[in-house]
Each structure stands twice: as C-alpha cells, then as structure tokens.
Design an enzyme around this catalytic site. Structure first.
Site, mmCIF file in Angstrom:
data_model
loop_
_atom_site.group_PDB
_atom_site.id
_atom_site.type_symbol
_atom_site.label_atom_id
_atom_site.label_comp_id
_atom_site.label_asym_id
_atom_site.label_seq_id
_atom_site.Cartn_x
_atom_site.Cartn_y
_atom_site.Cartn_z
ATOM 1 N N GLU A 117 33.221 -17.399 -1.459
ATOM 2 C CA GLU A 117 32.845 -16.735 -2.712
ATOM 3 C C GLU A 117 32.825 -15.206 -2.563
ATOM 4 O O GLU A 117 32.256 -14.508 -3.397
ATOM 5 C CB GLU A 117 31.482 -17.235 -3.213
ATOM 6 C CG GLU A 117 31.398 -18.723 -3.473
ATOM 7 C CD GLU A 117 32.355 -19.252 -4.542
ATOM 8 O OE1 GLU A 117 33.035 -18.442 -5.204
ATOM 9 O OE2 GLU A 117 32.440 -20.490 -4.691
ATOM 10 N N HIS A 159 24.022 -16.567 -3.882
ATOM 11 C CA HIS A 159 24.442 -17.778 -4.586
ATOM 12 C C HIS A 159 23.797 -18.979 -3.912
ATOM 13 O O HIS A 159 23.689 -19.014 -2.686
ATOM 14 C CB HIS A 159 25.966 -17.892 -4.555
ATOM 15 C CG HIS A 159 26.473 -19.234 -4.964
ATOM 16 N ND1 HIS A 159 26.251 -19.754 -6.220
ATOM 17 C CD2 HIS A 159 27.180 -20.187 -4.289
ATOM 18 C CE1 HIS A 159 26.810 -20.956 -6.300
ATOM 19 N NE2 HIS A 159 27.376 -21.241 -5.139
ATOM 20 N N HIS A 173 22.317 -23.433 -4.654
ATOM 21 C CA HIS A 173 22.395 -24.677 -5.440
ATOM 22 C C HIS A 173 20.988 -25.251 -5.637
ATOM 23 O O HIS A 173 20.705 -26.361 -5.175
ATOM 24 C CB HIS A 173 23.249 -25.724 -4.713
ATOM 25 C CG HIS A 173 24.644 -25.294 -4.361
ATOM 26 N ND1 HIS A 173 25.420 -25.938 -3.431
ATOM 27 C CD2 HIS A 173 25.420 -24.281 -4.848
ATOM 28 C CE1 HIS A 173 26.611 -25.359 -3.346
ATOM 29 N NE2 HIS A 173 26.632 -24.332 -4.180
ATOM 30 N N GLU A 197 4.893 -16.214 -16.471
ATOM 31 C CA GLU A 197 5.451 -14.920 -16.089
ATOM 32 C C GLU A 197 6.977 -14.848 -16.106
ATOM 33 O O GLU A 197 7.553 -13.788 -15.831
ATOM 34 C CB GLU A 197 4.872 -14.479 -14.747
ATOM 35 C CG GLU A 197 3.401 -14.177 -14.928
ATOM 36 C CD GLU A 197 2.710 -13.559 -13.739
ATOM 37 O OE1 GLU A 197 3.364 -13.341 -12.711
ATOM 38 O OE2 GLU A 197 1.499 -13.301 -13.859
ATOM 39 N N HIS A 221 26.845 -26.416 -10.945
ATOM 40 C CA HIS A 221 27.190 -25.976 -9.590
ATOM 41 C C HIS A 221 26.012 -25.249 -8.937
ATOM 42 O O HIS A 221 25.579 -25.622 -7.854
ATOM 43 C CB HIS A 221 28.440 -25.077 -9.623
ATOM 44 C CG HIS A 221 28.833 -24.547 -8.277
ATOM 45 N ND1 HIS A 221 30.134 -24.409 -7.873
ATOM 46 C CD2 HIS A 221 28.082 -24.108 -7.231
ATOM 47 C CE1 HIS A 221 30.167 -23.941 -6.633
ATOM 48 N NE2 HIS A 221 28.936 -23.734 -6.229
HETATM 49 O O1 2HA Z 1 29.898 -21.492 0.079
HETATM 50 O O2 2HA Z 1 28.379 -22.695 -2.359
HETATM 51 O O3 2HA Z 1 30.305 -22.147 -4.108
HETATM 52 C C1 2HA Z 1 29.800 -22.737 -0.500
HETATM 53 C C2 2HA Z 1 29.514 -22.616 -1.929
HETATM 54 C C3 2HA Z 1 30.667 -22.386 -2.796
HETATM 55 ZN ZN ZN Z 2 28.212 -23.015 -4.450
#
Ligand code: 2HA
Ligand code: ZN
Length: 279
Positions: free
Chosen positions: A122, A145, A147, A175, A216
């Site tokens: 990414e 990033h 999940h 909050e 995602h």
């Molecule tokens: O790096 O989360 O979106 C692995 C991920 C790709």
């Molecule tokens: Zn990801």
C-alpha cells in the site's frame, strides 16, 4: 552513530504495531504504517546519503504514482508481506527506512528490510495520502492502515454513505464528535494495492483524517503515531458499541443538540455541520 533500535521513533513504531496486533486489527500481513521522519533525527543514527539499494515504487503490481512532491523525504515503513505480530521482535527485517528518490519513481533504502524486503504493497496509497494531508496540515507525519474488527463488521450491516456512517459513530461514544469532528470518509470496495485506490484515498484525505475502505479496513492520518492510533481506536470503539447494540431495541441516544454542546464546550469550530440534523 547511535543505536537506531533505541531511537524514540523506532520504539514507538514497534509498540504501535504490537498494540494493533494484540487488538486483533492486523491479522497475518494485514495493515501497514508509514511515519515521516525528519532528516536531522535520522542523521543521529544513519548516514542519510548512503543507500543500501534502490527499490521501485510499487503496489501489488507496478503502479503509476507521482511521488515527486515527497522527493528527499524519509519514511519509516512496514514491509510488504510482513506481520505486525513480528515487528517488535525483529524490526530490521519487518521495517525499513526509505528516502524518496529523484522524480519520485523509486526509493533508496537506508536501513532495514534485511531479508531483501520492500515497503508495504500500500506504499502508493500511503505516499499519495501523505501528499494530500501535508497540503492541509503541514505537521502531518503518519499514515496508518488497519483492519479493525468492529469497524469492518459495521461495514456489512450499515449504510456506507459518509453522513450516515459518521453520524452513527458520533452517536455511539460521547467524545467521538470531538475526536473526529470532520467525520469519516468512506470509499466503496475497491481493489487494494493499486494506484486507483491510492488516488481515491488521497482525495478523501484532503477532507478527512479517517477513510474507511468498505469491507476491507480503515486509513488514518495524524501528526504522531499516538494521534493516528487514537483516531482509529475511537472509531473502532464506537463501531464496537454499535455492533453490540444494533440488533437490540434502542431506548436512549446521544442527541444532535448534545453533540453541539460538546463541540461548544471543547471549542471545536471545524465540524461537519451538514452531518448533523439540527433544528
Ligand atoms: O498490507 O492490509 O491492504 C496488507 C494490507 C493490504
Ligand atoms: Zn488492508
């Protein structure tokens, strides 16, 4: 030169990856972080002109991304295919320090990725997001990033328009509206690791520090690792409360007038007025 493994930025990066792993947000190789460092802080630990190797800028495949606005900038970044679980015990394999090369088409590896690795798949989305955030906040340093479980769960059962998604999150924790008054951007499901999702994320990042990648995960941006982690953590907490209550009869709620009182109390002026329904 000082020992880079003892650097504050390195210790913070390791601790952040471990926290995210333990919270269950970053299974297997899920998630990635990029942290822009100042040349002078890196120079205490490394020769910032000495490249170990040159790596083309790419996502899952080669991509079209113009990173020239970041030429010469230095990033500590997680590696592609690497597990957050392992970052803290072996930072030199799982992390790298890279300097954006001339024209922004490749990076020069200054440290790390010792098994021949390279930056996260990414990387284009991260770098385009840095460019976008720096335009609106010159102090932005981190793109993250992840999940997070409940945020993802919510994507499957809640409408995905930005107003409605943000409003529900704001309702779930007192909050929330103070922590992310600009709301949360939402992208539809898209192929990850491409320059298309990178460009779409960056466009949202001009408006939001938080961007949901539907079904995602989420992107966060901030001045520090703590601030960025805290943004995602707050969304995730709100999403958890939503998922624990969505199927039950709702008896009480935080009203829009209450949210307005919070904004006034904390002196927050830049909030998304159009995401509230005030009479
Ligand atoms: O790096 O989360 O979106 C692995 C991920 C790709
Ligand atoms: Zn990801």
């Amino acid at each position: 030169m000082k020992d880079i493994l003892k650097a504050k930025f390195m210790r913070e990066m390791c601790a952040t990856a471990s926290n995210m792993y333990r919270l269950g947000w970053d299974e297997r190789n899920g998630g990635n972080i990029s942290y822009m460092l100042e040349e002078r802080e890196v120079a205490e630990y490394l020769d910032t002109e000495k490249a170990l190797r040159e790596i083309p800028v790419m996502g899952v495949n080669s991509v079209e991304a113009d990173l020239s606005p970041l030429e010469g900038r230095i990033f500590l970044v997680t590696g592609t295919g690497k597990y957050f679980k392992n970052v803290e015990k072996d930072p030199a394999v799982n992390l790298g320090i890279v300097k954006i090369g001339k024209g922004g088409k490749s990076v020069r590896l200054l440290w790390g990725f010792e098994d021949g690795g390279r930056p996260t798949s990414e990387f284009p989305a991260h770098m385009m997001s840095h460019i976008a955030r720096l335009k609106v906040d010159p102090e932005n340093r981190v793109i993250m990033h992840s999940h997070p479980t409940y945020t993802l769960a919510m994507n499957f059962v809640h409408e995905l328009d930005e107003k409605s998604f943000t409003h529900t999150l704001w309702e779930m924790c007192t909050e929330c509206i103070v922590v992310f008054p600009e709301g949360v951007g939402v992208l539809p499901w898209m192929l990850c690791g491409t320059s298309e999702i990178g460009a779409a994320t960056a466009r949202k990042m001009e408006e939001f520090r938080l961007v949901v990648w539907a079904m995602h995960g989420i992107y966060g941006a901030g001045k520090t690792l703590d601030e960025t982690f805290g943004l995602i953590e707050t969304v995730e907490k709100a999403a958890q409360i939503y998922m624990l209550t969505a199927h039950l009869p709702r008896k009480n709620t935080i009203k829009d007038e209450d949210m307005l009182k919070l904004l006034q109390l904390f002196g927050v002026k830049n909030y998304r007025k159009d995401f509230l329904d005030l009479k």
